[in-house]
Design a protein around this motif. Structure first.
Motif, PDB file in Angstrom:
ATOM      1  N   VAL A 275      17.763   3.237   7.418  1.00  7.73           N
ATOM      2  CA  VAL A 275      18.865   2.880   6.515  1.00  7.73           C
ATOM      3  C   VAL A 275      19.252   4.028   5.588  1.00  7.73           C
ATOM      4  O   VAL A 275      20.230   3.913   4.855  1.00  7.73           O
ATOM      5  N   GLY A 276      18.487   5.118   5.608  1.00  8.07           N
ATOM      6  CA  GLY A 276      18.807   6.201   4.711  1.00  8.07           C
ATOM      7  C   GLY A 276      17.969   7.438   4.954  1.00  8.07           C
ATOM      8  O   GLY A 276      17.180   7.512   5.899  1.00  8.07           O
ATOM      9  N   HIS A 277      18.172   8.407   4.074  1.00  2.00           N
ATOM     10  CA  HIS A 277      17.558   9.731   4.182  1.00  2.00           C
ATOM     11  C   HIS A 277      17.255  10.222   2.765  1.00  2.00           C
ATOM     12  O   HIS A 277      18.022   9.962   1.842  1.00  2.00           O
ATOM     13  N   ILE A 278      16.147  10.944   2.608  1.00  3.59           N
ATOM     14  CA  ILE A 278      15.773  11.480   1.300  1.00  3.59           C
ATOM     15  C   ILE A 278      14.803  12.635   1.515  1.00  3.59           C
ATOM     16  O   ILE A 278      14.042  12.645   2.497  1.00  3.59           O
ATOM     17  N   SER A 279      14.839  13.607   0.605  1.00  2.00           N
ATOM     18  CA  SER A 279      13.885  14.713   0.716  1.00  2.00           C
ATOM     19  C   SER A 279      13.329  15.092  -0.652  1.00  2.00           C
ATOM     20  O   SER A 279      13.929  14.810  -1.688  1.00  2.00           O
ATOM     21  N   LEU A 280      12.167  15.720  -0.612  1.00  2.00           N
ATOM     22  CA  LEU A 280      11.514  16.259  -1.796  1.00  2.00           C
ATOM     23  C   LEU A 280      11.213  17.711  -1.483  1.00  2.00           C
ATOM     24  O   LEU A 280      10.416  18.006  -0.599  1.00  2.00           O
ATOM     25  N   GLY A 281      11.887  18.612  -2.180  1.00  2.00           N
ATOM     26  CA  GLY A 281      11.724  20.037  -1.908  1.00  2.00           C
ATOM     27  C   GLY A 281      11.562  20.818  -3.195  1.00  2.00           C
ATOM     28  O   GLY A 281      11.287  20.255  -4.252  1.00  2.00           O
ATOM     29  N   GLY A 282      11.771  22.121  -3.096  1.00  2.00           N
ATOM     30  CA  GLY A 282      11.617  22.982  -4.259  1.00  2.00           C
ATOM     31  C   GLY A 282      10.247  22.845  -4.878  1.00  2.00           C
ATOM     32  O   GLY A 282      10.090  22.964  -6.095  1.00  2.00           O
ATOM     33  N   ILE A 283       9.259  22.584  -4.052  1.00  2.00           N
ATOM     34  CA  ILE A 283       7.923  22.296  -4.575  1.00  2.00           C
ATOM     35  C   ILE A 283       7.250  23.577  -5.049  1.00  2.00           C
ATOM     36  O   ILE A 283       7.165  24.559  -4.326  1.00  2.00           O
ATOM     37  N   SER A 284       6.808  23.541  -6.285  1.00  2.00           N
ATOM     38  CA  SER A 284       6.050  24.641  -6.880  1.00  2.00           C
ATOM     39  C   SER A 284       4.645  24.130  -7.173  1.00  2.00           C
ATOM     40  O   SER A 284       4.468  23.275  -8.046  1.00  2.00           O
TER      41      SER A 284
ATOM     42  N   ARG B 115      19.221  15.387  -1.269  1.00  2.00           N
ATOM     43  CA  ARG B 115      19.794  14.806  -0.058  1.00  2.00           C
ATOM     44  C   ARG B 115      19.465  13.319   0.099  1.00  2.00           C
ATOM     45  O   ARG B 115      18.980  12.876   1.115  1.00  2.00           O
ATOM     46  N   VAL B 116      19.764  12.571  -0.972  1.00  2.00           N
ATOM     47  CA  VAL B 116      19.564  11.126  -0.960  1.00  2.00           C
ATOM     48  C   VAL B 116      20.808  10.489  -0.347  1.00  2.00           C
ATOM     49  O   VAL B 116      21.925  10.737  -0.785  1.00  2.00           O
ATOM     50  N   LEU B 117      20.589   9.681   0.673  1.00  2.00           N
ATOM     51  CA  LEU B 117      21.697   8.997   1.333  1.00  2.00           C
ATOM     52  C   LEU B 117      21.264   7.590   1.700  1.00  2.00           C
ATOM     53  O   LEU B 117      20.309   7.418   2.463  1.00  2.00           O
ATOM     54  N   VAL B 118      21.944   6.608   1.134  1.00  2.00           N
ATOM     55  CA  VAL B 118      21.768   5.224   1.573  1.00  2.00           C
ATOM     56  C   VAL B 118      22.951   4.963   2.491  1.00  2.00           C
ATOM     57  O   VAL B 118      24.094   4.911   2.046  1.00  2.00           O
ATOM     58  N   ALA B 119      22.686   4.849   3.767  1.00  2.00           N
ATOM     59  CA  ALA B 119      23.757   4.763   4.757  1.00  2.00           C
ATOM     60  C   ALA B 119      24.072   3.341   5.174  1.00  2.00           C
ATOM     61  O   ALA B 119      25.181   3.050   5.587  1.00  2.00           O
ATOM     62  N   GLU B 120      23.102   2.470   5.091  1.00  2.00           N
ATOM     63  CA  GLU B 120      23.302   1.087   5.511  1.00  2.00           C
ATOM     64  C   GLU B 120      22.698   0.155   4.468  1.00  2.00           C
ATOM     65  O   GLU B 120      21.704   0.489   3.836  1.00  2.00           O
TER      66      GLU B 120
END
Length: 176
Positions: free
Chosen positions: A71-80, A90-95
């Protein structure tokens, strides 16, 4: 309700179908990708992702636990690792909009960030016109740090970016 599963090449077609117009793609990913989204661009996006031994970025699809549908997409980046920080993007709730998926996705990602990666701070940026997302993030405990005015120009309009964050102790207090 929602589980986060690693985003893989098997998920490319679904994401490409969801991100079906240039404005949505720009809202979702900024200038990271050019439109239209392609499998080769997504292959590049996944390089080095989802490796707990060398945490740089974690990219997930959100799956409705009851239906098994993405139903969606999400990421966790820029990790220090030094600063113990990361950035949701890149949070996306598509459905299923309006069903609480956004909050469930963000809470699941915060749990990974704070419990599994032992981060101290997690932040994100959201365009100021996306009031539904801002409400969702506040509901999950993120606070507004500030606004970067007219930071992006899209077509003939400028977009401002609301910077939000949550600290480890704030998140832990919510878990009680």
């Amino acid at each position: 309700m929602i589980t986060l599963e690693p985003f893989t090449p098997a998920d490319f077609a679904q994401l490409i179908a969801w991100v079906d117009n240039e404005r949505l793609q720009y809202e979702w990913s900024g200038s990271l990708f050019s439109f239209p989204l392609t499998p080769s661009a997504l292959t590049w996006y996944l390089e080095g992702a989802n490796d707990f031994a060398h945490p740089e970025v974690f990219i997930y699809k959100a799956v409705d636990s009851e239906t098994g549908r993405a139903v969606g997409h999400i990421s966790l980046g820029g990790i220090s690792e030094h600063n113990r920080s990361g950035r949701i993007s890149r949070v996306l709730v598509a459905e299923g909009k309006g069903r609480g998926y956004c909050a469930a996705m963000v809470r699941a990602l915060l749990r990974i960030g704070f419990e599994e990666l032992h981060l101290h701070r997690i932040d994100l940026g959201v365009y100021d016109f996306n009031q539904a997302a801002i409400r969702c993030y506040k509901k999950c405990g993120l606070r507004i740090d500030g606004i970067m005015r007219d930071v992006v120009r899209h077509d003939d309009h400028y977009w401002s970016l609301v910077e939000m964050s949550i600290l480890e102790d704030e998140w832990r207090a919510q878990q009680l």
